[in-house]
Design a protein around this motif. Structure first.
Motif, PDB file in Angstrom:
ATOM      1  N   GLU A  62       1.541   5.455  -1.305  1.00 36.27           N
ATOM      2  CA  GLU A  62       1.853   4.143  -0.729  1.00 36.27           C
ATOM      3  C   GLU A  62       1.538   4.115   0.761  1.00 36.27           C
ATOM      4  OE1 GLU A  62       5.862   3.179  -1.626  1.00 36.27           O
ATOM      5  OE2 GLU A  62       5.583   3.252  -3.798  1.00 36.27           O
ATOM      6  N   ASP A  63       1.769   5.247   1.439  1.00 37.07           N
ATOM      7  CA  ASP A  63       1.457   5.327   2.869  1.00 37.07           C
ATOM      8  C   ASP A  63      -0.039   5.136   3.105  1.00 37.07           C
ATOM      9  OD1 ASP A  63       4.136   5.880   3.417  1.00 37.07           O
ATOM     10  OD2 ASP A  63       3.833   8.041   3.207  1.00 37.07           O
ATOM     11  N   ARG A  64      -0.849   5.731   2.243  1.00 42.06           N
ATOM     12  CA  ARG A  64      -2.303   5.611   2.397  1.00 42.06           C
ATOM     13  C   ARG A  64      -2.763   4.175   2.135  1.00 42.06           C
ATOM     14  NH1 ARG A  64      -4.324  10.544   3.172  1.00 42.06           N
ATOM     15  NH2 ARG A  64      -3.115  12.345   2.431  1.00 42.06           N
ATOM     16  N   LEU A  65      -2.072   3.503   1.212  1.00 47.28           N
ATOM     17  CA  LEU A  65      -2.388   2.096   0.936  1.00 47.28           C
ATOM     18  C   LEU A  65      -2.121   1.240   2.167  1.00 47.28           C
ATOM     19  CD1 LEU A  65      -3.106  -0.226  -1.015  1.00 47.28           C
ATOM     20  CD2 LEU A  65      -0.704  -0.258  -1.721  1.00 47.28           C
ATOM     21  N   ILE A  66      -0.961   1.451   2.789  1.00 50.99           N
ATOM     22  CA  ILE A  66      -0.610   0.695   3.996  1.00 50.99           C
ATOM     23  C   ILE A  66      -1.547   1.050   5.140  1.00 50.99           C
ATOM     24  CG2 ILE A  66       1.188   0.292   5.719  1.00 50.99           C
ATOM     25  CD1 ILE A  66       3.245   0.896   3.522  1.00 50.99           C
ATOM     26  N   ALA A  67      -1.891   2.340   5.242  1.00 47.36           N
ATOM     27  CA  ALA A  67      -2.784   2.787   6.316  1.00 47.36           C
ATOM     28  C   ALA A  67      -4.113   2.046   6.265  1.00 47.36           C
ATOM     29  CB  ALA A  67      -3.009   4.291   6.218  1.00 47.36           C
ATOM     30  N   GLY A  68      -4.604   1.793   5.060  1.00 54.28           N
ATOM     31  CA  GLY A  68      -5.861   1.063   4.929  1.00 54.28           C
ATOM     32  C   GLY A  68      -5.755  -0.367   5.423  1.00 54.28           C
TER      33      GLY A  68
END
Length: 204
Positions: A62-68
């Protein structure tokens, strides 16, 4: 949280509106989907993003999704819970979200918060954050006076719209003037003066 929570703060005299939003993740829940879409809208409009990670869990999907989504925005990656055993190192943060530098913090102990405030001020002073031209009212008495003045002026507009004689506006115009005068000090009544002095220690 599924709701958008807004709060006004001041950092070294700079007024800022802080917006806390729902998290972003894949979900089949209709209400949660609405919250996610609202979060994405807020991200598009935000002048500065604070992207918080949990130092004890490592970087999640989920963190990587937000980071994008926040990549390329102005802001910071906040690595929270650094007072506990961290699973995140700065090396893993590099390149996670373009333009967002890492700041180690602990909301429990307060470590890193002053550094964060200073970095936010630096961004603002460098012209990287648009703080707008609005005025933040922090005094409750001033806010109430402004609201009442606005309501009185709205009544003036209503009177004009109905084509009524201009002398019918006099009471509402005077009321608005008096409320604004309470802020500037030009029309303070004795009850207002008493309230002001009751908030301060005078002559001691």
């Amino acid at each position: 949280t599924r709701d958008v929570i807004e709060e006004f703060i001041s950092i070294k005299g700079i007024p800022l509106k802080i917006i806390d939003t729902a998290g972003i993740r894949e979900t089949d829940d209709l209400v949660e989907k609405i919250g996610v879409e609202k979060t994405k809208e807020m991200l598009e409009e935000a002048d500065l993003v604070l992207f918080m990670l949990d130092a004890t869990t490592g970087i999640q999907q989920e963190d990587r999704l937000i980071a994008g989504l926040v990549s390329g925005k102005t802001g910071f990656i906040l690595i929270n819970k650094t007072d506990l055993r961290p699973e995140i190192d700065l090396g893993s943060i590099n390149g996670l979200a373009e333009g967002l530098g890492p700041v180690k913090i602990s909301l429990r102990t307060g470590v890193g918060l002053e550094e964060l405030k200073e970095k936010i001020v630096q961004k603002v002073m460098a012209g990287q954050v648009d703080v707008g031209e609005g005025v933040m009212v922090t005094n409750v008495r001033h806010r109430n006076a402004l609201v009442e003045a606005r309501d009185s002026l709205q009544e003036v507009l209503n009177t004009l719209a109905m084509g009524m004689p201009t002398d019918c506006m006099a009471i509402d115009l005077r009321s608005a003037w008096e409320k604004l005068g309470e802020i500037s000090g030009e029309t303070l009544g004795e009850d207002v003066i008493d309230r002001i002095f009751s908030e301060f220690c005078i002559g001691k």
